[in-house]
Write an enzyme that holds these catalytic residues in place. Structure first.
Site, mmCIF file in Angstrom:
data_model
loop_
_atom_site.group_PDB
_atom_site.id
_atom_site.type_symbol
_atom_site.label_atom_id
_atom_site.label_comp_id
_atom_site.label_asym_id
_atom_site.label_seq_id
_atom_site.Cartn_x
_atom_site.Cartn_y
_atom_site.Cartn_z
ATOM 1 N N HIS A 108 6.471 -7.998 -1.320
ATOM 2 C CA HIS A 108 5.395 -8.377 -2.245
ATOM 3 C C HIS A 108 5.101 -7.311 -3.279
ATOM 4 O O HIS A 108 4.026 -7.330 -3.888
ATOM 5 C CB HIS A 108 4.123 -8.715 -1.457
ATOM 6 N N CYS A 143 1.110 -2.697 -23.197
ATOM 7 C CA CYS A 143 2.470 -2.153 -23.210
ATOM 8 C C CYS A 143 2.818 -1.816 -24.658
ATOM 9 O O CYS A 143 2.210 -2.362 -25.596
ATOM 10 C CB CYS A 143 3.421 -3.223 -22.661
ATOM 11 N N ASP A 153 0.791 -1.242 0.000
ATOM 12 C CA ASP A 153 0.000 0.000 0.000
ATOM 13 C C ASP A 153 0.826 1.296 0.000
ATOM 14 O O ASP A 153 0.258 2.380 -0.009
ATOM 15 C CB ASP A 153 -0.973 0.002 1.201
#
Ligand code: BV8
Length: 263
Positions: A131, A159, A116
């Site tokens: 992570h 992309c 976060d």
């Protein structure tokens, strides 16, 4: 080890807090491992508590490469929802207390399972993100980095190489980034104290880090609102919200450091 909780909170907590602060104040190399619980008081749901984000979904469905390939739009929308939530949230006193601890201790590294970005926002500099990070993106085929674009919609964008873009996080069943894992285990084996904050200790290999610290004779201090898989390892277990406990713990650590230095 005294479990705080039902016994008179103030008396026992003060004693255990002093014990934890005294260990931290005398540390030459400290580490912390955080999980979703430290962000709970910032308004970000944890994974397993009843208001957890898993409540609406199941990890197998979404936080996996298979889940993404099976329904790229669903997984993409889940991450966009979590990105926008995280961006509206601020670090809480627990995040800031750890940033302060990094400034006052001779050596301190923060290892987080969270994606976060709140530790970075709170000013933690020596940070290992096991992570990944919800603000990072890359393409699926060639891992070309991609910058978030407000023009992105409900489906994963492409992309420039033609591959779809995915969140820059580690999914279940995926290897953790090698550099981060290696450093996390090296720091755990070298530290003389590890704070373990707001994690159920259910996800490996992060959950092995406190054991690595313990095996290297470090003290383990856990802060959690409930017992976890790590609690049996803890030398001190401070039961309560990390946003309330950490500021007091860090202030007491600073006081003891001053006393030791004879200030
Ligand atoms: C790997 C990013 C090698 C994504 C995350 C069977 C088959 C396949 C794999 C496995 C298997 N069994 C085990 C595995 C390994 C697997 C695993 O551990 N699975 C679990 C579910 C059993 N691990 C992996 O796959 C890892 N990779 O091992 O690679 C490999 C490869 C293939 C096959 C085998 C091995 C990758 C794991 C990384 C997954 N990605 N996040 C995303 O976020 O979308 S993990 C994700 O869940 C979070 O990042 C976090 O790490 C984790 C949730 O854990 P916590 O942070 O602890 O949160 P939780 O809600 O559980 O607990 C909150 C705690 O806070 C509670 O204790 C609560 O009491 C406390 N709390 C609440 N409020 C407060 C508080 N505490 C203090 N104050 C408060 N206010």
């Amino acid at each position: 080890m005294t479990i705080l909780g039902s016994i008179p909170y103030d008396a026992a907590m003060k004693e255990e807090l002093d014990k934890a602060a005294s260990i931290l104040a005398r540390s030459t190399s400290a580490a912390a491992l955080t999980g979703a619980g430290i962000s709970r008081e910032s308004g970000i749901p944890t994974f397993r508590d009843n208001d957890g984000i898993w409540g609406k979904y199941r990890p197998e469905e979404l936080a996996t490469l298979e889940g993404f390939l099976a329904d790229p739009g669903l997984v993409w929308r889940w991450y966009m929802e979590r990105l926008f939530t995280a961006r509206t949230k601020k670090p809480n006193p627990g995040h800031y207390a750890l940033a302060r601890l990094e400034r006052i201790l001779p050596r301190f590294v923060l290892i987080t399972q969270n994606i976060d970005d709140l530790h970075r926002k709170a000013g933690s500099a020596d940070l290992i993100e096991l992570h990944g990070n919800i603000e990072r993106f890359r393409c699926l085929e060639a891992a070309h980095p991609a910058e978030y674009d407000p023009g992105w919609g409900e489906e994963p964008p492409l992309c420039s190489c033609g591959s779809i873009i995915r969140p820059g996080v580690v999914w279940f069943g995926e290897q953790l980034p090698e550099k981060e894992v290696e450093r996390a285990f090296a720091e755990s084996a070298m530290c003389d104290v590890m704070l373990v904050i707001g994690t159920s200790g259910m996800v490996s290999p992060a959950s092995h880090l406190p054991l690595a610290a313990k095996d290297a004779d470090a003290s383990v201090i856990e802060i959690n609102t409930a017992r976890s898989a790590i609690t049996p390892l803890a030398d001190v277990f401070l039961e309560g919200p990390s946003g309330e406990i950490l500021p007091g713990l860090v202030s007491r650590t600073a006081e003891i450091m001053n006393d030791i230095q004879g200030n």
